[in-house]
Design a protein around this motif. Sequence first.
Motif, short mmCIF file in Angstrom:
data_model
loop_
_atom_site.label_atom_id
_atom_site.label_comp_id
_atom_site.label_asym_id
_atom_site.label_seq_id
_atom_site.Cartn_x
_atom_site.Cartn_y
_atom_site.Cartn_z
N UNK A 81 79.30 21.00 -8.43
CA UNK A 81 79.44 19.79 -9.49
C UNK A 81 81.10 19.51 -9.90
N UNK A 82 81.36 18.26 -9.86
CA UNK A 82 82.66 17.70 -10.11
C UNK A 82 82.95 16.81 -11.25
N UNK A 83 83.36 17.15 -12.32
CA UNK A 83 83.72 16.14 -13.38
C UNK A 83 84.67 15.14 -13.13
N UNK A 84 84.33 14.07 -13.27
CA UNK A 84 85.22 12.58 -12.92
C UNK A 84 85.42 11.84 -14.32
N UNK A 107 80.93 3.43 -19.05
CA UNK A 107 81.07 4.67 -19.17
C UNK A 107 82.70 5.18 -18.76
N UNK A 108 83.10 6.21 -19.22
CA UNK A 108 84.41 6.60 -18.49
C UNK A 108 84.35 7.99 -18.04
N UNK A 109 83.41 8.79 -18.38
CA UNK A 109 83.09 10.33 -17.71
C UNK A 109 81.97 10.13 -16.91
N UNK A 110 82.00 10.78 -15.85
CA UNK A 110 80.80 10.85 -14.75
C UNK A 110 80.73 12.45 -14.28
N UNK A 111 79.52 12.71 -13.95
CA UNK A 111 79.33 14.21 -13.60
C UNK A 111 78.80 13.74 -12.10
N UNK A 112 79.45 14.58 -11.19
CA UNK A 112 79.42 14.08 -9.64
C UNK A 112 78.89 15.27 -8.97
N UNK A 113 78.18 15.13 -8.01
CA UNK A 113 77.50 16.16 -7.07
C UNK A 113 78.15 16.00 -5.74
N UNK A 114 79.10 17.12 -5.34
CA UNK A 114 79.57 17.00 -3.89
C UNK A 114 78.40 17.64 -2.93
N UNK A 115 77.87 16.70 -2.25
CA UNK A 115 76.47 16.93 -1.56
C UNK A 115 76.62 18.15 -0.40
#
Length: 795
Positions: free
Chosen positions: A282-285, A295-303
Motif C-alpha cells: 500500500x502506497x499513500x499518494x 479528491x487530493x489524497x489517494x490510497x494506492x495498491x502496488x500490484x
Amino acid sequence: MIPVAEFKQFTEQQPALKVLKPWWDVLAEYLTVAMLMIGVFGCTLQVTQDKIICLPSHEPRENVSEAPCQQLLPRGVSEQMGGLREVHGLKNNLDLQQYSFINQLCYETALHWYAKYFPYLVIIHTLIFMVCTSFWFKFPGTSSKIEHFISILGKCFDSPWTTRALSEVSGENQKGPAAGRATAIVAATAGAGPGKAGEGEKEKVLAEPEKVVTEPPVVTLLDKKEGEQAKALFEKVRKFRVHVEEGDILYTMYIRQTVLKVCKFLAILVYNLVYVEKISFLVACRVETSEVTGYASFCCNHTKAHLFSKLAFCYISFVCVYGLTCLYTLYWLFHRPLKEYSFRSVREETGMGDIPDVKNDFAFMLHLIDQYDSLYSKRFAVFLSEVSESRLKQLNLNHEWTPEKLRQKLQRNARGRLELALCMLPGLPDTVFELSEVEALRLEAICDVTFPPGLSQLVQLQELSLLHSPARLPFSLQIFLRDRLKVIRVKCEELREVPLWVFGLRGLEELHLEGLFPPELARAATLESLRELKQLKVLSLRSNAGKVPASVTDVAGHLQRLSLHNDGARLLALNSLKKLAALRELELVACGLERIPHAVFSLGALQELDLKDNHLRSIEEILSFQHCRKLVTLRLWHNQIAYVPEHVRKLRGLEQLYLSHNKLETLPTQLGLCSGLRLLDVSHNGLHSLPPEVGLLQSLQHLALSYNALEALPDELFFCRKLRTLLLGYNHLSQLSPHVGALRALIRLELKGNRLEALPEELGHCGGLKKAGLLVEDTLYEGLPAEVREKMEEE
C-alpha cells in the motif's frame, strides 16, 4: 516483452574458452543467468500488467496522515485485510480516464524508486557482473593471447604426436609379444604411470629377446602430414612462450576484474538490504487534483509489490552466493604463486626431464587449465620438451629420407670410395645406417649429431667428414670405429670444438682439421692428444696458428704428409719441422712466408713442397734444395717472385715446377739443365720471351705459358718431342712456327687470345691432336685445310 535471446551475446562464450574457466567462474555464470532471469521476469511483469491502482481517500486534506490507506480498513478487520467500508465522498463524474491519470501520476511521484526500478536494476547489475567476468576474453590486449593459447592448446591436445610421445616415455610403447594389444596400450597412455604399465611387457621381452629386434613398435608411425603439423606446433609453442612469458597482463587483468566484482557485490548487497523494505503493498499518494476530481489524497495498491519483494530476497541470496565465489577467487589468487608453474609432477610421471618451468601469464593460464583438467597441462608439456622435439625431427627425417632415396645420393668420391653426402639437414636420419655399403659419410651443416647404435651396421665405413656438424659418439661406438676408420675431416668455428673422441681413433691414417686456433689452444689437451694417433700418416691443419703446434711433432716419426693452411696469418717458429724426418709432402699455404724456411732443407725424404699464396719475393735459397735429393715437385705459385736464380740448374731431379701467378719477366738459361723436368708452369706472369735453352728439356710433357706477353717462340722449343700439353693462350703471338708439326705426342694445344692470322697446316702432323684438344678461335680453325680438319675430327 524483453526476450532472453537479446542477452545471449553476453552469456554465450566460445566453447573453447571453457578450459580457462575454473569452477567458481562456471558457478558465477550460472548465478548471473539466474539473476538475469529474475530481472527479465520482473521487467516482463512491468510491461504486461497494471503497475499501480489508486482509490480516493475520504479524509480532509488537513487531516491526511502519512498512512491514509489504513483509514480505508474497518476496525478489527484492518489487521485481517477485510473488506472496505462504504465511503461517502463528493459526487462527481470521475471516469476511468481520470483514474488512469491518477494511477500514472501516483506511480511516478509516490512510489519509491527502488520498488519502481527494481527489475531494471537487477538487469543492469547482472550485465555488469557478466562484463566483469568475461572482460579479459574481449579486451584486445588479452584476448589475442588467450585465443592464440587456446588454439595451440587444442592442437597439442589432439596431436597424434602427443599420444606417441607419452606412450614412448611412459614405457608403454613396447615391442615383442605385446604388439597385438597396441590399441589398449595407447588408450591407457594418459592414465598409466611409467612403472607398472611396462612391468608385464618387460618380463616377456626378457623371456624372448629375439623378438624385440624383429617386431615393429606398437605405436604406428606418423604420416608425413602429421609430422609436419607437429613440427609447426613446436615452433608455435616456442614463439608463444617467449612472447607470453615477458609480461603478466592476463594475471593483472584477472585480478582487477575479480576485485571489481567484489566491490560491486558489496555495494549491491548493502543498498539492496537497505531499500528492500521500500517495496510495500500500500502506497499513500497526494496529488493536487481536488478541483478536478474532488479528491487530493489517494490510497494506492502496488500490484507487484508482494512478488517483487520475494524476487528481491531471492536476488539478494544469489548475490551473496556470487560474492562468496568472488571472495574465494581472491583467496585463490593471493594464497599461492600463480605467476610460476612447475612441471615437476609431469616430469616425474612422463620421464621427460627437460620440460622447463614457466612463469608470468604462461604460468597463470596453466594454473587455470589445471582447475579444468590437469591432463591438458600434461599433454601440452610434450611440446615444451626439447627431447620430444628432437624425437619428432628424427621421425620426420626418417620419413623423408628413406633408404631408397639415400641410395640415389651415393657416388664415388676422389678416393674411389662410395660416399654418402648429406648437407643442411635438421638431424641425421636413422635410415642412413641401413646402407651397409657406405664407405664414406660426409655430414655438412647438420647440428647436434648424435650417432645411434645403428652406426655399427656400417661395416664398410672408412671415411667420415664432419663439416660444421658437431657430433657425439657413445663409448661403445668409439670402440667400433677405433680400428675401422681411416680418414676423418672436421671443420668447425674453433679447434676447441673438435670432438675428443676423434683422437681416440688409433687406426686413423688421415686427419684433416679446420677452424680458428685460439692462443691458449696450443697448450690444450685437444691437439696434445695427437700423440695417441700412432698410425697417422696425413695431417692437414687449416687455421690461423702463430706457430706450428708442438703436438704436431709428436707424430713426426710416422707422418708422411703435412698441410698447414694458415689463412694469411704469419707462421713463425718453423724449426720444429726438422723433426719430421719421414715427411714426403709438405704444404705451407698462406702462411705469410717471405723466404723459404730453412727447416725445409733438412727434410731428406721430402718429395713434394707447396708454398702457395705466400709473400716470397726471392728464392735464392733454392740452391739448398739439392740436399732434398728426393724432391720431385716444387710449387712456388701465387707469390711475388720476380726472378729465378741461375743455380736452379742444381735441381736435376726436379720433375714438376710451378711458378704461375708471380712477377717473372725472364727465365734463366740454366733452367734448361733441369733435365728431369716433366712439367713447367709459368703462366700468369710477365714473360716477353723464352730462352732457347728450353729446348734441352727433353723430358718435358706439360708446358704452361698462358697469360704472358710472349711475342714469339724459339724454334728450339719444338725439340721437346715429348710435349703433350702446350698452353700458349692470351699472349701476343702473331704466328706459330711450322715446326709445331714435330710435336707428334701433342694432345692439347691452347692458342686462344693471341694475334694469329692463320694456323700452319703442319698441325696435321700432330697425330694425337684432335679438335677437342685444340683451343683456338673458330675462324682460325676454319682456315686450316679441309684434310687437316677432317683428320682432327676423326674419332
